[in-house]
Enzyme design. Structure first.
Site, PDB file in Angstrom:
ATOM      1  N   ARG A 122      31.208  29.355 -22.388  1.00 44.96           N
ATOM      2  CA  ARG A 122      31.987  30.559 -22.111  1.00 44.96           C
ATOM      3  C   ARG A 122      31.325  31.715 -22.848  1.00 44.96           C
ATOM      4  O   ARG A 122      30.670  31.516 -23.878  1.00 44.96           O
ATOM      5  CB  ARG A 122      33.431  30.382 -22.590  1.00 44.96           C
ATOM      6  CG  ARG A 122      34.177  29.247 -21.907  1.00 44.96           C
ATOM      7  CD  ARG A 122      35.584  29.091 -22.483  1.00 44.96           C
ATOM      8  NE  ARG A 122      36.333  28.034 -21.808  1.00 44.96           N
ATOM      9  CZ  ARG A 122      36.360  26.761 -22.188  1.00 44.96           C
ATOM     10  NH1 ARG A 122      35.675  26.383 -23.270  1.00 44.96           N
ATOM     11  NH2 ARG A 122      37.061  25.865 -21.522  1.00 44.96           N
ATOM     12  N   LYS A 155      38.243  26.135 -26.535  1.00 40.69           N
ATOM     13  CA  LYS A 155      39.678  26.417 -26.498  1.00 40.69           C
ATOM     14  C   LYS A 155      40.450  25.303 -27.194  1.00 40.69           C
ATOM     15  O   LYS A 155      40.113  24.133 -27.079  1.00 40.69           O
ATOM     16  CB  LYS A 155      40.145  26.546 -25.042  1.00 40.69           C
ATOM     17  CG  LYS A 155      39.634  27.799 -24.346  1.00 40.69           C
ATOM     18  CD  LYS A 155      40.231  27.928 -22.965  1.00 40.69           C
ATOM     19  CE  LYS A 155      39.807  29.232 -22.304  1.00 40.69           C
ATOM     20  NZ  LYS A 155      40.395  29.396 -20.961  1.00 40.69           N
ATOM     21  N   HIS A 179      31.812  35.174 -16.188  1.00 37.06           N
ATOM     22  CA  HIS A 179      31.457  33.759 -16.310  1.00 37.06           C
ATOM     23  C   HIS A 179      30.536  33.297 -15.179  1.00 37.06           C
ATOM     24  O   HIS A 179      30.471  32.100 -14.876  1.00 37.06           O
ATOM     25  CB  HIS A 179      32.722  32.892 -16.320  1.00 37.06           C
ATOM     26  CG  HIS A 179      33.455  32.932 -17.627  1.00 37.06           C
ATOM     27  ND1 HIS A 179      32.824  32.807 -18.857  1.00 37.06           N
ATOM     28  CD2 HIS A 179      34.773  33.088 -17.911  1.00 37.06           C
ATOM     29  CE1 HIS A 179      33.723  32.874 -19.829  1.00 37.06           C
ATOM     30  NE2 HIS A 179      34.903  33.046 -19.283  1.00 37.06           N
ATOM     31  N   ARG A 217      28.164  30.544 -16.081  1.00 35.29           N
ATOM     32  CA  ARG A 217      28.908  29.298 -16.336  1.00 35.29           C
ATOM     33  C   ARG A 217      29.233  28.629 -15.000  1.00 35.29           C
ATOM     34  O   ARG A 217      29.081  27.415 -14.850  1.00 35.29           O
ATOM     35  CB  ARG A 217      30.179  29.618 -17.125  1.00 35.29           C
ATOM     36  CG  ARG A 217      31.100  28.421 -17.398  1.00 35.29           C
ATOM     37  CD  ARG A 217      32.217  28.877 -18.341  1.00 35.29           C
ATOM     38  NE  ARG A 217      33.344  27.960 -18.387  1.00 35.29           N
ATOM     39  CZ  ARG A 217      33.415  26.885 -19.175  1.00 35.29           C
ATOM     40  NH1 ARG A 217      32.403  26.563 -19.948  1.00 35.29           N
ATOM     41  NH2 ARG A 217      34.500  26.129 -19.186  1.00 35.29           N
ATOM     42  N   HIS A 267      36.421  21.262 -20.185  1.00 38.28           N
ATOM     43  CA  HIS A 267      37.699  21.270 -19.476  1.00 38.28           C
ATOM     44  C   HIS A 267      38.556  20.098 -19.938  1.00 38.28           C
ATOM     45  O   HIS A 267      38.065  18.967 -20.035  1.00 38.28           O
ATOM     46  CB  HIS A 267      37.484  21.152 -17.964  1.00 38.28           C
ATOM     47  CG  HIS A 267      36.966  22.394 -17.330  1.00 38.28           C
ATOM     48  ND1 HIS A 267      36.387  22.431 -16.074  1.00 38.28           N
ATOM     49  CD2 HIS A 267      36.938  23.677 -17.772  1.00 38.28           C
ATOM     50  CE1 HIS A 267      36.026  23.660 -15.780  1.00 38.28           C
ATOM     51  NE2 HIS A 267      36.348  24.440 -16.793  1.00 38.28           N
ATOM     52  N   TYR A 319      34.524  22.961  -8.402  1.00 40.18           N
ATOM     53  CA  TYR A 319      33.085  23.057  -8.126  1.00 40.18           C
ATOM     54  C   TYR A 319      32.640  22.103  -7.023  1.00 40.18           C
ATOM     55  O   TYR A 319      31.616  22.339  -6.390  1.00 40.18           O
ATOM     56  CB  TYR A 319      32.285  22.826  -9.412  1.00 40.18           C
ATOM     57  CG  TYR A 319      32.562  23.905 -10.423  1.00 40.18           C
ATOM     58  CD1 TYR A 319      32.079  25.197 -10.226  1.00 40.18           C
ATOM     59  CD2 TYR A 319      33.353  23.661 -11.537  1.00 40.18           C
ATOM     60  CE1 TYR A 319      32.363  26.207 -11.130  1.00 40.18           C
ATOM     61  CE2 TYR A 319      33.642  24.671 -12.446  1.00 40.18           C
ATOM     62  CZ  TYR A 319      33.146  25.935 -12.233  1.00 40.18           C
ATOM     63  OH  TYR A 319      33.438  26.944 -13.119  1.00 40.18           O
TER      64      TYR A 319
END
Length: 297
Positions: A147, A171, A243, A246, A269, A278
């Site tokens: 990120r 995160k 992003h 990414r 994730h 994706y």
């Protein structure tokens, strides 16, 4: 207790409990401050309002033209707030529990083709220290799928060019180790040797990619740099997102047959369903190729 004081209590405790980033907390704060302003204007309290009041607030926002995505984000923040107030006994119920989320359009993430990525990464003039930094950052971003916040805050102690890995605190304070590959490692090494000392100019900094003032670069500054290079590479800068590399990292991995769980791990994730977007990108690409090249497409 006053509405704003309750919101501050929630944010302070939720921040510590969930290990949220400052950007996420700031986003919650902006949304909940808007709710607080509306409550104060209508002489309502977080401790006594009901679901009808909340529906009125959200309805007014939609009438003012706020997008469904904005309303969904607001509702998410409100739900977390009222769950906290109920748990801590500031309320006897959770009025947000009966509210429905607005229907969101299904959107695929923006990404670049492999040729566009190549054009973008080859745009910086590596003879200039500042652009050598940008080259290394772009290469590392595409090689790792970090990120933007993770990239600009990357510290010396969390990177090993020799081993070719970066240690990322993502995160929720979750740690992951991501390989950077030979190309990115080469350009990071070049920057560390020839560009970084010039930018620091005798000052010290623990971030890998300092600004011209030897400080941590902001996300906004990096995003402006990306748009600058996109324009030079004849890429539609307005079609990009912060992003974009990414997304390109993940999409190109999936296109080349990478296992989805590996991509999930590299991206950091928590939920595989977040990564599955994706596969849709890859399917859309295959569909377009089929329509373009198959005789009966």
């Amino acid at each position: 207790m006053k509405n704003l004081a309750l919101i501050d209590l929630f944010l302070n405790e939720y921040w510590i409990e969930k290990g949220l980033s400052e950007n996420t907390v700031q986003s919650y704060r902006l949304d909940l401050t808007a709710l607080c302003d509306w409550l104060d204007k209508n002489d309502l309290s977080l401790e006594t309002l009901d679901a009808v009041d909340l529906q009125g607030f959200l309805g007014e926002r939609l009438e003012k033209g706020y997008k469904a995505t904005s309303t969904a984000r607001m509702l998410s923040a409100m739900r977390k707030l009222f769950q906290y107030l109920y748990r801590e006994k500031y309320r006897v119920d959770d009025p947000s529990a009966v509210l429905s989320s607005p229907k969101l359009p299904s959107r695929l993430p923006k990404y670049l083709t492999e040729q566009q990525v190549s054009d973008l990464l080859n745009t910086p003039n590596v003879e200039v220290p500042l652009e050598l930094r940008d080259k290394a950052m772009l290469e590392l971003l595409y090689a790792t799928g970090l990120r933007v916040t993770e990239l600009v805050s990357l510290t010396i102690e969390n990177m090993s060019v020799q081993q070719g890995v970066v240690r990322v605190i993502g995160k929720g304070n979750k740690e992951r180790i991501v390989p950077m590959g030979e190309e990115a490692a080469y350009w990071v090494r070049q920057f560390m040797l020839y560009g970084r000392p010039v930018l620091l100019n005798g000052q010290s900094s623990d971030v890998v990619f300092p600004s011209q003032r030897a400080q941590q670069m902001t996300r906004q500054t990096f995003w402006h740099r990306v748009k600058h290079y996109a324009i030079l590479a004849d890429i539609d800068a307005d079609a990009l997102s912060p992003h974009v590399l990414r997304h390109a990292f993940a999409t190109h991995l999936v296109n080349h047959g990478a296992d989805l769980r590996v991509v999930q791990m590299l991206l950091g994730h928590t939920d595989l369903s977040t990564t599955q977007i994706y596969t849709h990108v890859a399917k859309e690409r295959l569909k377009r190729l089929h329509e373009r090249f198959h005789p009966r497409g």
